[in-house]
Design an enzyme around this catalytic site. Structure first.
Site, PDB file in Angstrom:
ATOM      1  N   ASN A 108      10.572   7.229  -1.356  1.00 31.85           N
ATOM      2  CA  ASN A 108      10.448   6.668  -0.013  1.00 31.85           C
ATOM      3  C   ASN A 108      11.799   6.479   0.660  1.00 31.85           C
ATOM      4  O   ASN A 108      11.898   6.464   1.886  1.00 31.85           O
ATOM      5  CB  ASN A 108       9.646   5.364  -0.043  1.00 31.85           C
ATOM      6  CG  ASN A 108       8.151   5.658  -0.056  1.00 31.85           C
ATOM      7  OD1 ASN A 108       7.716   6.706   0.434  1.00 31.85           O
ATOM      8  ND2 ASN A 108       7.367   4.771  -0.636  1.00 31.85           N
ATOM      9  N   GLU A 149       6.748   7.174 -10.177  1.00 33.47           N
ATOM     10  CA  GLU A 149       8.113   6.668 -10.318  1.00 33.47           C
ATOM     11  C   GLU A 149       8.064   5.464 -11.268  1.00 33.47           C
ATOM     12  O   GLU A 149       7.328   4.504 -11.029  1.00 33.47           O
ATOM     13  CB  GLU A 149       8.673   6.256  -8.954  1.00 33.47           C
ATOM     14  CG  GLU A 149       9.026   7.465  -8.088  1.00 33.47           C
ATOM     15  CD  GLU A 149       9.518   7.058  -6.702  1.00 33.47           C
ATOM     16  OE1 GLU A 149      10.559   7.570  -6.274  1.00 33.47           O
ATOM     17  OE2 GLU A 149       8.849   6.246  -6.048  1.00 33.47           O
ATOM     18  N   SER A 159       5.357  -0.282  -3.552  1.00 30.58           N
ATOM     19  CA  SER A 159       6.121   0.882  -3.096  1.00 30.58           C
ATOM     20  C   SER A 159       7.403   0.480  -2.374  1.00 30.58           C
ATOM     21  O   SER A 159       8.332   1.270  -2.301  1.00 30.58           O
ATOM     22  CB  SER A 159       5.262   1.794  -2.224  1.00 30.58           C
ATOM     23  OG  SER A 159       4.325   1.106  -1.482  1.00 30.58           O
ATOM     24  N   HIS A 196       5.189   3.195  -9.907  1.00 30.75           N
ATOM     25  CA  HIS A 196       4.819   3.535  -8.534  1.00 30.75           C
ATOM     26  C   HIS A 196       3.982   4.801  -8.524  1.00 30.75           C
ATOM     27  O   HIS A 196       4.501   5.911  -8.587  1.00 30.75           O
ATOM     28  CB  HIS A 196       6.086   3.692  -7.674  1.00 30.75           C
ATOM     29  CG  HIS A 196       5.783   4.011  -6.250  1.00 30.75           C
ATOM     30  ND1 HIS A 196       6.575   4.817  -5.473  1.00 30.75           N
ATOM     31  CD2 HIS A 196       4.748   3.636  -5.464  1.00 30.75           C
ATOM     32  CE1 HIS A 196       6.037   4.929  -4.278  1.00 30.75           C
ATOM     33  NE2 HIS A 196       4.940   4.227  -4.245  1.00 30.75           N
TER      34      HIS A 196
END
Ligand code: 3H9
Length: 659
Positions: free
Chosen positions: A480, A442, A409, A430
């Site tokens: 993120n 992702e 991540s 991800h």
């Protein structure tokens, strides 16, 4: 008999006195203007032709009718309107029976409701999903469905927008019969009922039901539709059907439909609908055939790995789970089987499907088993040395054409790719936790990822039933990175005077299921803490840095799993903790900050702006391809309310309003 053509998308043939009308408007037979015109012309033809005893309506291709044409919303209306066409079907002198060959959704279901009989193939499905687009049915659905299935079932179906398969639709009274040859069955029904009084749905009485049961059914639906107006409006209309005549009910439905169609909520949900269809499409990759992915190797069968394994198994893949020891492999098998069992208990999986999944699953400590894999996904501890070492070892084990994916991540997947002899076959996948439940993935396009590897990964994620969003390489990828900007801004405001609970309350009132500090407590504070420590050496001294989260971590407050973080959790209940207030006060005092007040509006505005600014940077850097991709990441991975359309959409609307 030669074919009759009523418009570019509606044609028919006459067979033994029955006009068999086919709607052919790919991809889903939406009710575009030419479909409505064609249907009206077909009815005119049937009305004026004595040899025609009645009409059968069906769809070409996989769908019966996928609903009103959503692309026409917001454009000037074109006659005839759908309510007019639907009204004409119901009032027609000769029988009109629909042969439902695939999905009958929204306006398509409303056409079916107005017909004098409904015959469906077993694989067809019925539904009024309008609330998912922020609207209510606008062509009689809220008035006719309760007459056929009762008000309670109608509240459930229209309020949630869920679809039902043919056999369930038949049990509810929505479909009359299920047939493998619906057109032939419908045609014989036409001949059978021609000349007799027809069963017109609008003339039926709504079956009586007591108010308490109605309240309970409504409360159940509304509990899941926080912040949206369409479900409540739909329920109001369905309930009214029992108390007013059809005409009055239809007029109120139409007025509500038109009002909601022009609402921001509907524009937002339509944006989400089209963004989802665009997601995972990459122009430059068109025409490239994906590689076949049947067998998936998963390295690490912990929380993330076992979730990925379940997603792969339930979508028909073979899975080889690799662990370091036979004991760990057995434990991984237990975890995966446990998740599958839970899916059976919650009726997401049948017992037979569970057996089939287990038959396709193997867990082992023998890495050579990965030689059979078409794709290997690593889901081991998020540490660069561990991952690069693993990828280096995989080189000699996996087939040269196997794709390698890292589920990191935060780490740099390019660095991981460079540890292999062929970085062209490496990319990031991800997943979000729990991976068997969360839709978002992702798909990280690394510097050297080959185009067909990216295409194959996108196809794989779609086959999992998930939503792939392509991201370039950047720390934290799309989601993120935006989440970090959101958290940073929230912490600035806390340091300046906002209480964490006020920040959370503002975002929850906006529509997030949980505010950011509550989310941090749930996820655990230690990963971000470790990242901040990693970044400390390179952080510019001019950059504003809020130390409150570090103080919380140093005090052992790592979130819910330690019983306390930004909040305390006596008996599991989120509670303001004076110790946290003291830590915050001390941090403010250390910087000489005099706390000031923040309104809820200022809090949401600033947090949205932080997300949008970061989103704009991601677009400018080419990390994200489309604003809609960013919106989908935030909606599906971080709880952004879908009915607000995502941060980029909401910002556009805000600009329009204030321009
Ligand atoms: C309504 O009916 C209002 C009425 O009550 C009142 C009116 C007065 N219109 O999903 P897919 C396109 S509201 C226009 O990937 P699948 C879609 O954009 C409507 N276009 O396929 C995509 O285009 P592209 C109520 C539509 O096989 C392509 O079709 N109906 C529409 O996985 C393929 O879509 C709904 O809410 C539409 N209605 O699933 C149903 N629908 O290829 C919405 C689809 O350019 N649709 N497109 O990207 C669905 O749920 C799914 O599309 C369906 C097919 C299940 C039909």
């Amino acid at each position: 008999m030669s074919a009759l053509r009523f418009s570019e998308s509606v044609s028919a043939r006459l067979e033994d006195g029955v006009l068999l009308v086919t709607i052919d408007n790919p991809p889903v037979n939406a009710l575009s203007a030419h479909v409505r015109t064609g249907l009206a012309a077909a009815l005119n033809h049937a009305a004026g032709t004595v040899e025609i005893a009645g009409v059968v309506l069906t769809g070409a291709g996989r769908a019966f009718i996928g609903g009103a044409d959503i692309r026409e919303f917001g454009k000037p209306p074109v006659e005839p309107s759908l309510p007019d066409v639907v009204g004409r079907i119901e009032a027609f002198d000769k029988p009109v029976i629909c042969a439902v060959n695939g999905v009958a959704l929204g306006g398509g279901c409303e056409v079916a409701l107005a017909c004098h009989g409904r015959i469906a193939v077993e694989t067809a499905a019925f539904g009024l999903p309008e609330v998912k687009l922020g609207i209510v049915p606008g062509a009689g659905g809220t008035q006719r469905l309760p007459r056929l299935v009762g008000t309670l079932a109608a509240i459930d179906l229209i309020g949630t927008g869920r679809t039902v398969k043919s056999l369930d639709a038949m049990a509810l009274g929505l479909a009359d019969a299920v047939s493998a040859h619906p057109v032939a069955t419908a045609a014989s029904l036409v001949r059978q009922v021609a000349g007799q009084p027809l069963r017109r749905t609008g003339s039926l009485d709504v079956p009586p039901v007591d108010d308490d049961a109605l309240d309970a059914a409504a409360a159940k639906v509304l509990a899941k539709s926080r912040g949206q107006s369409a479900p409540a409006e739909a329920i109001r209309l369905v309930r009214a059907a029992g108390g007013v005549d059809l005409e009055a009910g239809l007029a109120e439905e139409r007025a509500t439909f038109l009002r909601l169609r022009d609402s921001t909520e509907s524009a937002a949900l339509r944006h989400v609908f089209f963004a989802e269809r665009a997601a995972g499409k990459v122009e430059q990759l068109e025409g490239i055939t994906p590689r076949r992915i049947e067998t998936v190797g998963i390295v690490g069968t912990g929380l993330m790995g076992s979730g990925i394994a379940v997603a792969a198994l339930t979508s028909g893949h073979r899975v080889i789970g690799l662990e370091q020891t036979p004991e760990a492999a057995a434990a991984g098998m237990g975890r995966i089987a446990g998740l599958l069992d839970k899916a059976v208990q919650s009726k997401r999986l049948t017992a037979a499907a569970l057996d089939a999944c287990l038959a396709r699953l193997e867990t082992t400590a023998d890495a050579s088993a990965l030689a059979a894999a078409d794709l290997v996904i690593e889901a081991v501890f998020d540490d660069l040395a561990v991952k690069t070492d693993l990828f280096r070892r995989l080189n000699g084990i996996v087939r040269p054409d196997a794709i390698l994916a890292t589920n990191t991540s935060y780490l740099d997947p390019d660095a991981i790719a460079d540890a292999t002899t062929d970085p062209r076959r490496v990319l990031g996948l991800h997943f979000f936790s729990p991976a068997h439940i969360m839709r978002l993935v992702e798909v990280v396009d690394c510097a050297k990822t080959a185009p067909d590897v990216l295409v194959s990964a996108l196809a794989f994620v779609k086959r999992l039933g998930k939503l792939p969003i392509v991201s370039g390489v950047t720390e934290g990828f799309i989601g993120n990175r935006i989440f970090s900007a959101y958290r940073r801004e929230a912490e600035f405001m806390v340091e300046d005077g906002a209480e964490p609970q006020a920040v959370d309350a503002a975002m929850e009132a906006y529509g997030f299921p949980m505010g950011i500090f509550a989310v941090n407590d749930m996820a655990g504070l230690e990963i971000a803490w470790a990242r901040r420590k990693r970044q400390a050496a390179t952080r510019s001294p001019d950059e504003r840095y809020v130390e409150i989260a570090d103080r919380l971590c140093e005090a052992g407050r790592l979130g819910r799993k330690t019983g306390r973080g930004w909040y305390a959790y006596p008996d599991g209940v989120r509670t303001i903790d004076p110790n946290v207030t003291a830590i915050i006060d001390a941090a403010r005092a250390a910087k000489g900050i005099v706390p000031r007040n923040f309104t809820a509006e200022e809090i949401t505005d600033r947090l949205l702006k932080a997300m949008v600014d970061e989103g704009a940077a991601l677009l400018a850097e080419g990390i994200a391809a489309r604003p809609g991709d960013i919106d989908l990441v935030m909606i599906n991975g971080y709880g952004f309310p879908a009915h607000k359309g995502g941060p980029m959409f909401a910002a556009g609307r805000h600009e329009e309003r204030t321009a």
